[in-house]
Motif scaffolding. Structure first.
Motif, PDB file in Angstrom:
ATOM      1  N   ARG A  33       0.822  -1.209   0.000  1.00  0.00           N
ATOM      2  CA  ARG A  33       0.000   0.000   0.000  1.00  0.00           C
ATOM      3  C   ARG A  33       0.857   1.260   0.000  1.00  0.00           C
ATOM      4  NH1 ARG A  33      -2.992  -3.603   3.483  1.00  0.00           N
ATOM      5  NH2 ARG A  33      -2.118  -2.704   5.390  1.00  0.00           N
ATOM      6  N   CYS A  49      -8.905   5.000   2.697  1.00  0.00           N
ATOM      7  CA  CYS A  49      -8.892   3.553   2.516  1.00  0.00           C
ATOM      8  C   CYS A  49     -10.285   2.980   2.739  1.00  0.00           C
ATOM      9  CB  CYS A  49      -7.920   2.925   3.507  1.00  0.00           C
ATOM     10  SG  CYS A  49      -7.958   1.126   3.525  1.00  0.00           S
ATOM     11  N   PHE A  51     -11.567  -0.643   3.333  1.00  0.00           N
ATOM     12  CA  PHE A  51     -11.110  -2.003   3.606  1.00  0.00           C
ATOM     13  C   PHE A  51     -12.306  -2.945   3.621  1.00  0.00           C
ATOM     14  CE2 PHE A  51     -10.093  -5.213   6.995  1.00  0.00           C
ATOM     15  CZ  PHE A  51      -9.261  -5.981   6.193  1.00  0.00           C
ATOM     16  N   PRO A  87      -5.369  -2.447   7.346  1.00  0.00           N
ATOM     17  CA  PRO A  87      -4.835  -1.085   7.269  1.00  0.00           C
ATOM     18  C   PRO A  87      -4.876  -0.378   8.615  1.00  0.00           C
ATOM     19  CG  PRO A  87      -6.878  -1.302   5.999  1.00  0.00           C
ATOM     20  CD  PRO A  87      -6.563  -2.640   6.530  1.00  0.00           C
ATOM     21  N   PHE A  93      -2.977   6.992   6.189  1.00  0.00           N
ATOM     22  CA  PHE A  93      -4.357   7.224   5.759  1.00  0.00           C
ATOM     23  C   PHE A  93      -4.952   8.402   6.509  1.00  0.00           C
ATOM     24  CE2 PHE A  93      -3.949   2.565   5.034  1.00  0.00           C
ATOM     25  CZ  PHE A  93      -4.157   2.570   3.658  1.00  0.00           C
ATOM     26  N   ILE A  96     -10.088   5.788   7.234  1.00  0.00           N
ATOM     27  CA  ILE A  96     -10.204   4.359   6.940  1.00  0.00           C
ATOM     28  C   ILE A  96     -11.659   3.970   7.169  1.00  0.00           C
ATOM     29  CG2 ILE A  96      -9.509   1.998   7.531  1.00  0.00           C
ATOM     30  CD1 ILE A  96      -6.868   3.148   8.575  1.00  0.00           C
TER      31      ILE A  96
END
Length: 123
Positions: A33, A49, A51, A87, A93, A96
């Motif tokens: 990533r 992100c 996920f 993550p 980030f 998330i």
């Protein structure tokens, strides 16, 4: 994009043009990533992100509905799941989100970072 080289060229063009972009790819390792996060952060992009958390049985069941080249060999699914690193904010980030799929095939979105009371990272 079919190749990492094409992907890198497109990402570089987007960064140079200050064009927001989405990388839709399975990147189970933080190290993988980072090749997206570091250049984007250096160019002052926000990095978000999504996920998709799933159980292996559910992933294999969905995969079995695919046909032809879209179907992933089961060892590939299991191998990716085995090395998966979820993550973390420390990767760079700004946000998330956790995405889960209900039994009715509906997506459910939950913000993990920043949390509901953490506004220090919002602009």
């Amino acid at each position: 994009m079919r190749t990492k080289n094409r992907e890198a060229l497109l990402m570089d063009a987007c960064i140079r043009a200050k064009q927001p972009f989405v990388m839709d790819n399975t990147n189970p390792l933080a190290e993988e990533r980072a090749r997206y996060i570091l250049p984007a952060r250096a160019a002052r992009f926000r990095v978000v992100c999504y996920f998709f958390r799933t159980e292996t049985r559910a992933a294999i069941a969905r995969n079995n509905k695919r046909e032809g080249r879209a179907r992933i060999p089961i060892p590939g699914i299991l191998g990716t799941y085995k090395k998966l690193e979820e993550p973390r904010p420390e990767e760079g980030f700004d946000e998330i989100y956790l995405v889960t799929l209900t039994p009715e095939d509906e997506f459910v979105l939950a913000q993990l970072f920043p949390g509901p009371s953490d506004t220090s990272n919002l602009e």
